[in-house]
Write an enzyme that holds these catalytic residues in place. Structure first.
Site, PDB file in Angstrom:
ATOM      1  CG  ASP A  26      -6.210   2.219   1.040  1.00  0.00           C
ATOM      2  OD1 ASP A  26      -7.251   2.431   1.686  1.00  0.00           O
ATOM      3  OD2 ASP A  26      -5.415   1.305   1.322  1.00  0.00           O
ATOM      4  CD1 TRP A  62      -5.867   0.501   9.744  1.00  0.00           C
ATOM      5  CD2 TRP A  62      -4.818   2.347   9.078  1.00  0.00           C
ATOM      6  NE1 TRP A  62      -4.732   0.107   9.080  1.00  0.00           N
ATOM      7  CE2 TRP A  62      -4.068   1.221   8.659  1.00  0.00           C
ATOM      8  CE3 TRP A  62      -4.350   3.625   8.751  1.00  0.00           C
ATOM      9  CZ2 TRP A  62      -2.872   1.343   7.945  1.00  0.00           C
ATOM     10  CZ3 TRP A  62      -3.164   3.747   8.033  1.00  0.00           C
ATOM     11  CH2 TRP A  62      -2.434   2.624   7.645  1.00  0.00           C
ATOM     12  NE  ARG A  83     -12.672   0.573   7.146  1.00  0.00           N
ATOM     13  CZ  ARG A  83     -12.409  -0.698   6.847  1.00  0.00           C
ATOM     14  NH1 ARG A  83     -12.954  -1.669   7.564  1.00  0.00           N
ATOM     15  NH2 ARG A  83     -11.606  -1.003   5.844  1.00  0.00           N
ATOM     16  CB  THR A  87      -0.925   0.005   1.228  1.00  0.00           C
ATOM     17  OG1 THR A  87      -1.737  -1.170   1.204  1.00  0.00           O
ATOM     18  CG2 THR A  87      -1.818   1.231   1.234  1.00  0.00           C
ATOM     19  CD  GLN A 107      -5.196  -2.933   0.528  1.00  0.00           C
ATOM     20  OE1 GLN A 107      -5.524  -3.678  -0.397  1.00  0.00           O
ATOM     21  NE2 GLN A 107      -4.892  -3.383   1.742  1.00  0.00           N
ATOM     22  CG  ASP A 116     -10.569   2.285   4.859  1.00  0.00           C
ATOM     23  OD1 ASP A 116     -11.635   2.586   5.427  1.00  0.00           O
ATOM     24  OD2 ASP A 116     -10.066   1.153   4.929  1.00  0.00           O
TER      25      ASP A 116
END
EC number: 3.1.1.11
Length: 624
Positions: A438, A529, A527, A385, A415, A459
């Site tokens: 991402d 992580w 959320r 990532t 990702q 995310d």
């Protein structure tokens, strides 16, 4: 893990000193790295009629902006010694802290001396760790057939991050030599760099775990203990420096100073000169002469060292952005001005890295969807990532204006980062970030985003920076079937890290693909992580694309009592908080709490943003 690495792992364990081998007080935090969000088998818990009363953990407020007062040569009354058990209360690992400080021969009266002692240990261990990882990386490169592509990439990331941490710690050690006279701006930079070291360590460990590397299994405990050593030092240094600021009434000061040379220009004037002088293949070498002829201008302005152009014409300086970055001078100071790269309208299919030594770079394009930097690296295709980004920036004081950054890998590749940013004092203005899972990796240190568009699914704004978004448009896209969207996923692992995501006067809505099929998925504000994740939405428009509960858990109840999530004075159909989650780590902010997440207080942006000449407001839009 294959046998070729076993001897090196053993060497690593021997090479790391006693500070790494202290028994951990708890296992390292290793939550999974951004899995697709699957539907929950249970409906969200409905909150009570009144929101929780516990506010999110707030960053410390900054002292009044008064001139620094030198410390007195002798205190009227000698302060009493500060025993380790008292000093260690400011750290998340007091037992480890007391063990480390037991080597100090006498108890000092100022916790700063404890912090200075642990900093020496941190730097010593960071250098050793960097050597161990580099040796392992060399073995892997020499015999690549014995390791997976994912492991090779993860180890390379660890090597890069370890070197960065050494540089950060060397900078902090130098700054701490005059801790009594430090301004609030320098204190903020020091604590930001220390927090960045902790983040670098966690990123390395996460990458090794995701790659299923045997090296992670062997070195996991030493890495975890070294992370705790960094956390102990961060707690001691942060407490000591903030104490000294109050004691000596230090001013805010400036973290990145300015000067009077070489040329000072308003940003918009600079952009106009570049576009006019370099229009349609004209000789752009005249741009520097034109800037020099304009000279000092009233009002806001920036310093320009040199301007180069990127484009397809013979008169352009470079055909790629990567080549232009390589031509920039190394390790420049703010008073030397920006190295300006003007990238003409066009599609640049390249992977750009602005390293830590390339500082004070300003990248100017022709506008969103005109100057486009595009790539397609992804986790599924073997990239970590961290290293899947199309555009990565590490060098301090980076500025981007009027550029689109894309990762076109698509949602099925999981990702896939468009921009990864771990540059202190970095700014993006009128830019767009396009991806799915991402999209924008706000990795670490202090960042500012103004009038930008961010597109993604899962995310899609994530990391552990102190990142402020002002006047931005944030659009959730349509993910794969049975996935849920989360706008943010902040990754704070240490309560002393001054990091978080602050979204002020922004619009949170649906991208065209999701707007056409709004019931295909659920979208949440964020959320957690990591255990101390911190995110706030302030005075922003929240559309009905956001679910009434607002927020989504990461893994059951993990972290819901230690996170810091808040909302203040938002509006729109999705801003109704009557059905929000009832986690103890979530609350509705009051005015004073919201002010802690502004440019003035959260990142001290007023000490480094003015040199960019990019508009910003330091506080809230209104306080009524």
């Amino acid at each position: 893990m294959q046998t070729h690495s076993s001897s090196l792992v053993f060497l690593a364990l021997l090479c790391l000193s006693w500070a790494l081998l202290v028994s951990p007080t708890r296992p390292p935090s290793q939550p999974p790295s951004h899995p697709p969000i699957q539907p929950s088998s249970q409906p969200p818990t409905q909150p009570p009629s009144q929101p929780p009363t516990q506010p999110p953990t707030q960053p410390p407020s900054h002292p009044p902006t008064q001139p620094p007062t030198p410390p007195p040569s002798q205190s009227p009354s000698q302060p009493s010694p500060l025993p380790p058990n008292i000093a260690c209360k400011s750290t998340p690992y007091p037992k480890l802290c007391r063990t480390i400080l037991s080597a100090v021969k006498s108890s000092p009266s100022d916790p700063y001396h404890y912090g200075k002692f642990t900093m020496k240990q941190c730097l010593k261990q960071a250098r050793r760790l960097s050597k161990v990882i580099n040796r392992f990386a060399q073995r892997v490169e020499a015999d690549p057939g014995t390791s997976t592509v994912e492991e090779v990439s993860a180890v390379a990331d660890c090597g890069e991050l370890a070197e960065l941490s050494v540089e950060y710690l060397e900078t902090v050690t130098e700054e701490l030599k005059a801790a009594e006279l430090m301004t609030a701006a320098l204190v903020d930079r020091v604590t930001s760099l220390l927090g960045g070291v902790v983040t670098n360590q966690q990123t390395c460990l996460d990458g090794l775990v995701d790659a299923k590397s045997g090296f992670a299994t062997a070195i996991g405990t030493p890495l975890g203990n070294l992370t705790r050593l960094y956390s102990v030092s961060l707690g001691l240094v942060s407490h000591a420096l903030n104490r000294n600021l109050k004691r000596y009434k230090g001013s805010k000061g400036k973290i990145f100073g300015g000067g009077n040379k070489p040329v000072r220009e308003p940003l918009e004037t600079l952009i106009k000169v570049l576009r006019k002088t370099c229009d349609k293949g004209k000789d752009c070498r005249k741009a520097n002469r034109n800037l020099g002829e304009l000279g000092e201008t009233s009002g806001g302005s920036i310093l320009v060292r040199e301007a180069v152009t990127v484009g397809p014409y013979e008169t352009d300086n470079f055909p790629t952005i990567t080549e232009a970055v390589a031509a920039a001078p190394n390790h420049t100071f703010p008073e030397q001005g920006y190295f300006v790269i003007y990238a003409r309208a066009g599609l640049y299919e390249e992977y750009v890295v602005i390293s830590n030594k390339k500082r004070n770079i300003m990248l100017i394009g022709d506008g969103i969807n005109k100057t486009i930097i595009s790539g397609n690296h992804s986790f599924i295709d073997g990239w970590t990532t961290y290293n899947s980004s199309t555009f990565a920036v590490v060098g301090d004081r980076f500025v981007a204006v009027d550029v689109t950054f894309r990762n076109t890998a698509g949602p099925e590749k999981h990702q896939a980062v468009a921009v990864r940013n771990n540059a202190d004092g970095s700014t993006f203005y009128r830019c767009s970030f396009e991806g799915y899972q991402d999209t924008l990796y706000v990795h670490s240190l202090r960042q500012f985003y103004r009038e930008c568009d961010i597109y993604g699914t899962i995310d899609f704004i994530f990391g552990n920076a102190a990142a402020i978004f002002q006047n931005c448009n944030i659009y959730a896209r349509k993910p794969m079937a049975n996935q849920k969207n989360a706008v943010t996923a902040h990754g704070r692992t240490d309560p002393n890290q001054k990091t978080g995501i602050s979204i002020i006067n922004c619009t949170i809505g649906a991208a065209p693909d999701l707007a056409a099929d709004p019931k295909s998925t659920m979208t949440f504000l964020g959320r957690p992580w990591k255990p101390y994740s911190r995110t706030v939405y302030i005075q922003s428009y929240i559309s009905d694309v956001v679910q009434p509960v607002g927020w989504l858990e990461w893994n059951g109840t993990t972290g819901l009592d230690t996170i810091s999530y808040g909302e203040y004075d938002n509006f729109g159909p999705g801003a109704d908080t009557s059905k929000r989650v009832q986690w103890s780590g979530y609350s509705l902010l009051n005015l004073v709490q919201a002010m802690n997440f502004t440019v003035y207080n959260f990142t001290l942006g007023d000490t480094w943003l003015p040199q960019t000449d990019i508009p910003f407001y330091g506080g809230l839009l209104h306080t009524e």
